[in-house]
Design an enzyme around this catalytic site. Structure first.
Site, short mmCIF file in Angstrom:
data_model
loop_
_atom_site.label_atom_id
_atom_site.label_comp_id
_atom_site.label_asym_id
_atom_site.label_seq_id
_atom_site.Cartn_x
_atom_site.Cartn_y
_atom_site.Cartn_z
N THR A 135 0.82 -1.21 0.00
CA THR A 135 0.00 0.00 0.00
C THR A 135 0.85 1.26 0.00
OG1 THR A 135 -1.54 1.25 1.38
CG2 THR A 135 -0.10 -0.26 2.53
N ASP A 136 0.25 2.36 -0.44
CA ASP A 136 0.97 3.64 -0.36
C ASP A 136 1.12 4.13 1.08
OD1 ASP A 136 -1.68 4.35 0.12
OD2 ASP A 136 -1.82 5.82 -1.49
N GLU A 137 0.32 3.56 2.00
CA GLU A 137 0.34 4.07 3.39
C GLU A 137 1.69 3.84 4.07
OE1 GLU A 137 -3.04 3.40 5.80
OE2 GLU A 137 -4.45 3.55 4.13
N TYR A 163 -1.72 -0.53 11.01
CA TYR A 163 -1.89 -1.19 9.71
C TYR A 163 -0.69 -0.93 8.81
CZ TYR A 163 -3.29 -1.57 4.80
OH TYR A 163 -3.30 -1.85 3.46
N LYS A 167 2.21 -3.44 7.30
CA LYS A 167 2.47 -3.63 5.86
C LYS A 167 3.91 -3.27 5.53
CE LYS A 167 -0.05 -4.57 2.92
NZ LYS A 167 -0.45 -5.91 2.35
P1 NAD Z 1 -9.85 -7.09 2.21
O1 NAD Z 1 -9.85 -6.81 3.67
O2 NAD Z 1 -11.07 -6.76 1.42
O3 NAD Z 1 -9.55 -8.63 1.96
C1 NAD Z 1 -8.55 -9.30 2.65
C2 NAD Z 1 -8.72 -10.79 2.41
O4 NAD Z 1 -7.67 -11.48 3.09
C3 NAD Z 1 -10.04 -11.35 2.93
O5 NAD Z 1 -10.62 -12.21 1.98
C4 NAD Z 1 -9.63 -12.14 4.17
O6 NAD Z 1 -10.47 -13.23 4.46
C5 NAD Z 1 -8.23 -12.58 3.80
N1 NAD Z 1 -7.39 -12.85 4.98
C6 NAD Z 1 -7.21 -12.03 6.04
N2 NAD Z 1 -6.41 -12.62 6.94
C7 NAD Z 1 -6.06 -13.84 6.43
C8 NAD Z 1 -5.24 -14.90 6.87
N3 NAD Z 1 -4.63 -14.85 8.06
N4 NAD Z 1 -5.09 -15.97 6.08
C9 NAD Z 1 -5.71 -16.04 4.85
N5 NAD Z 1 -6.52 -15.06 4.40
C10 NAD Z 1 -6.69 -13.97 5.17
O7 NAD Z 1 -8.57 -6.35 1.64
P2 NAD Z 1 -8.38 -5.54 0.28
O8 NAD Z 1 -8.85 -4.17 0.46
O9 NAD Z 1 -8.87 -6.36 -0.85
O10 NAD Z 1 -6.78 -5.50 0.23
C11 NAD Z 1 -6.04 -6.60 -0.34
C12 NAD Z 1 -4.56 -6.29 -0.26
O11 NAD Z 1 -4.28 -5.09 -0.97
C13 NAD Z 1 -4.05 -6.06 1.15
O12 NAD Z 1 -2.77 -6.62 1.25
C14 NAD Z 1 -3.98 -4.55 1.29
O13 NAD Z 1 -2.99 -4.16 2.21
C15 NAD Z 1 -3.63 -4.15 -0.13
N6 NAD Z 1 -4.08 -2.82 -0.56
C16 NAD Z 1 -5.38 -2.45 -0.42
C17 NAD Z 1 -5.80 -1.21 -0.90
C18 NAD Z 1 -7.24 -0.77 -0.79
O14 NAD Z 1 -7.54 0.38 -1.12
N7 NAD Z 1 -8.18 -1.62 -0.38
C19 NAD Z 1 -4.88 -0.36 -1.51
C20 NAD Z 1 -3.54 -0.78 -1.62
C21 NAD Z 1 -3.16 -2.01 -1.16
O1 DAU Z 2 -4.17 4.03 0.59
C1 DAU Z 2 -4.40 2.66 0.48
C2 DAU Z 2 -5.23 2.19 1.65
O2 DAU Z 2 -6.55 2.67 1.44
C3 DAU Z 2 -5.22 0.68 1.81
O3 DAU Z 2 -3.93 0.24 2.10
C4 DAU Z 2 -6.17 0.26 2.94
O4 DAU Z 2 -6.24 -1.14 3.02
C5 DAU Z 2 -7.54 0.81 2.64
O5 DAU Z 2 -8.42 0.52 3.72
C6 DAU Z 2 -7.49 2.33 2.43
O6 DAU Z 2 -7.18 3.01 3.66
P1 DAU Z 2 -7.92 4.36 4.09
O7 DAU Z 2 -7.82 4.50 5.55
O8 DAU Z 2 -7.47 5.50 3.25
O9 DAU Z 2 -9.43 3.99 3.62
P2 DAU Z 2 -10.85 4.23 4.32
O10 DAU Z 2 -11.89 3.87 3.32
O11 DAU Z 2 -10.92 3.61 5.67
O12 DAU Z 2 -10.89 5.80 4.53
C7 DAU Z 2 -10.74 6.71 3.45
C8 DAU Z 2 -10.72 8.11 4.02
O13 DAU Z 2 -12.03 8.41 4.54
C9 DAU Z 2 -9.77 8.29 5.19
O14 DAU Z 2 -9.19 9.59 5.14
C10 DAU Z 2 -10.66 8.16 6.42
C11 DAU Z 2 -11.99 8.71 5.94
N1 DAU Z 2 -13.19 8.09 6.56
C12 DAU Z 2 -13.29 6.74 6.52
C13 DAU Z 2 -14.39 6.10 7.08
C14 DAU Z 2 -14.51 4.59 7.07
C15 DAU Z 2 -14.18 8.88 7.10
O15 DAU Z 2 -14.08 10.12 7.11
N2 DAU Z 2 -15.27 8.25 7.66
C16 DAU Z 2 -15.42 6.90 7.67
O16 DAU Z 2 -16.43 6.38 8.21
#
Ligand code: NAD
Ligand code: DAU
Length: 357
Positions: A135-137, A163, A167
């Site tokens: 992730t970019d975080e 988190y 990562k």
């Molecule tokens: P998500 O939470 O929707 O899905 C995670 C999946 O991993 C789920 O299906 C869960 O059951 C599985 N999982 C969790 N713990 C596990 C374990 N111990 N063993 C096996 N499976 C397990 O997540 P997402 O948003 O799809 O993110 C997927 C990946 O991409 C993550 O590594 C996250 O850090 C990365 N990522 C997410 C975003 C985003 O915006 N969502 C952006 C950049 C990177």
């Molecule tokens: O940047 C990549 C990341 O983006 C991934 O690595 C993470 O897995 C993914 O969850 C996401 O993280 P964020 O914290 O940016 O996403 P989230 O949807 O939780 O929140 C987006 C923005 O909105 C953040 O600034 C927090 C804000 N927010 C979020 C929620 C859930 C609110 O203001 N209210 C809310 O209820």
């Protein structure tokens, strides 16, 4: 050598899009989706491909080294695309241990299983690939006052939340396995994804669902934090390109050059939902409720993905307006998918699930 690929976390949001893309696009590959099915894993995300002959689902915990190692032997695994993780920042603030366990120890378990399995083969690492999705975080936070500064692949890691710390740690382990053992690894760092099948604890699906039910929209702080949004199918396409053409040991940033303040994206979502539901446009703006800020809330993320565009020819395919329209439409048309998850009151569901884990 026939490609046999483990995709971890394939029942989650991004993982399900990656599994679908690979299963459909590469019928000659064997795709093994390894997922523990935590609260975030949902096999309904993969209904359309579950019967395909090149697909297998295995319910397993990535921390369970023995099971993963045995599976690699059984399936003659040639590649790993590792997405499984705990992914929600707010949960990491409440329960950092679970994040360290899955994201750090789970990644280490995947690496070690692949290492032991591949090193024992006559051809060793030849034709193998361990691709870690990050992730970019991990780069920390950027300042609003300096819009010209973006995260590049050279930006120093500076994670702030449990988190992102977990990562970052997993990314370091992946690179260490390349540097120490010569494992063919690749790491990518992507910005915020949006689109169908995202668990409704994340901003966009949570708010779409709340608007539909006319529930308050909890905006953290002043809503001025900035995120860089990418349509999930564009991320999946990038993963496909990088898995096949990316250079071993390289890092690629993935992002859409698409920065939005939370409050602006929220207003766009409200207007889109209202329009699609036939409500007067903006009728639900009064659902916006400013609440206490997230602890350690990173102010701005913005990805410079020019390396990926320049070297591998990827670029985002969707304009944000089109992506948001498609996304809102999908959640409104798949209310049953949402209801199955939220089962009534989402806060209650969240608390119950959380206690039970
Ligand atoms: P998500 O939470 O929707 O899905 C995670 C999946 O991993 C789920 O299906 C869960 O059951 C599985 N999982 C969790 N713990 C596990 C374990 N111990 N063993 C096996 N499976 C397990 O997540 P997402 O948003 O799809 O993110 C997927 C990946 O991409 C993550 O590594 C996250 O850090 C990365 N990522 C997410 C975003 C985003 O915006 N969502 C952006 C950049 C990177
Ligand atoms: O940047 C990549 C990341 O983006 C991934 O690595 C993470 O897995 C993914 O969850 C996401 O993280 P964020 O914290 O940016 O996403 P989230 O949807 O939780 O929140 C987006 C923005 O909105 C953040 O600034 C927090 C804000 N927010 C979020 C929620 C859930 C609110 O203001 N209210 C809310 O209820």
């Amino acid at each position: 050598m026939k490609k046999s690929i483990i995709i971890t976390g394939g029942a989650g949001f991004i993982g399900s899009h990656v599994v679908r893309l690979f299963v459909n696009k590469y019928p000659e590959y064997r795709i093994i989706n390894v997922d523990k099915l935590t609260y975030a894993g949902n096999l309904a995300n993969l209904k359309d491909i579950e019967d395909k002959p090149n697909y297998r689902f295995v319910r397993a915990d990535i921390c369970d080294f023995d099971t993963i190692y045995a599976l690699m032997q059984e399936e003659h695994v040639t590649g790993v695309i590792h997405l499984a993780a705990e992914s929600h920042v707010d949960r990491s603030i409440k329960d950092p241990f679970t994040f360290a366990r899955t994201n750090v120890m789970g990644t280490l378990s995947m690496l070690q299983a692949a290492k032991l399995y591949w090193e024992a083969l006559p051809e060793k690492y030849e034709g193998k690939r361990f691709y870690h999705i990050s992730t970019d975080e991990v780069y920390g936070a950027l300042e609003i006052e300096h819009p010209e500064i973006l995260f590049t692949e050279e930006t120093k890691y500076n994670p702030h939340s449990p988190y992102s710390a977990s990562k970052a740690s997993s990314d370091h382990f992946v690179r260490a396995f390349h540097d120490t053992y010569g494992m063919p690894t690749i790491v990518t760092n992507c910005s915020n994804n949006y689109g169908p099948y995202q668990f409704p604890e994340k901003l966009i699906p949570l708010f779409i669902n709340n608007i539909r039910h006319r529930k308050p929209l909890p905006v953290y702080g002043k809503g001025e934090n900035v995120r860089d949004w990418l349509f999930v199918e564009d991320h999946a396409r990038a993963i496909d390109i990088i898995f096949h053409k990316g250079v071993i040991a390289e890092t690629y940033n993935i992002g859409g050059f698409n920065e939005w303040r939370n409050i602006d994206i929220i207003k766009t979502v409200i207007k889109t939902v209202d329009r699609l539901l036939g409500r007067p446009e903006g009728a639900d703006l009064d659902l916006i409720t400013f609440v206490t800020d997230r602890a350690g809330h990173d102010m701005r993320y913005a990805i410079d993905s020019r390396k990926l565009q320049r070297e591998l020819g990827w670029e985002p395919s969707l304009q944000f307006e089109e992506g948001i329209e498609r996304t809102v439409r999908w959640y409104l048309e798949n209310q049953e998918w949402l209801d199955n998850i939220t089962s009534g009151d989402y806060e209650k569901y969240y608390d119950d699930m959380y206690k039970n884990r």
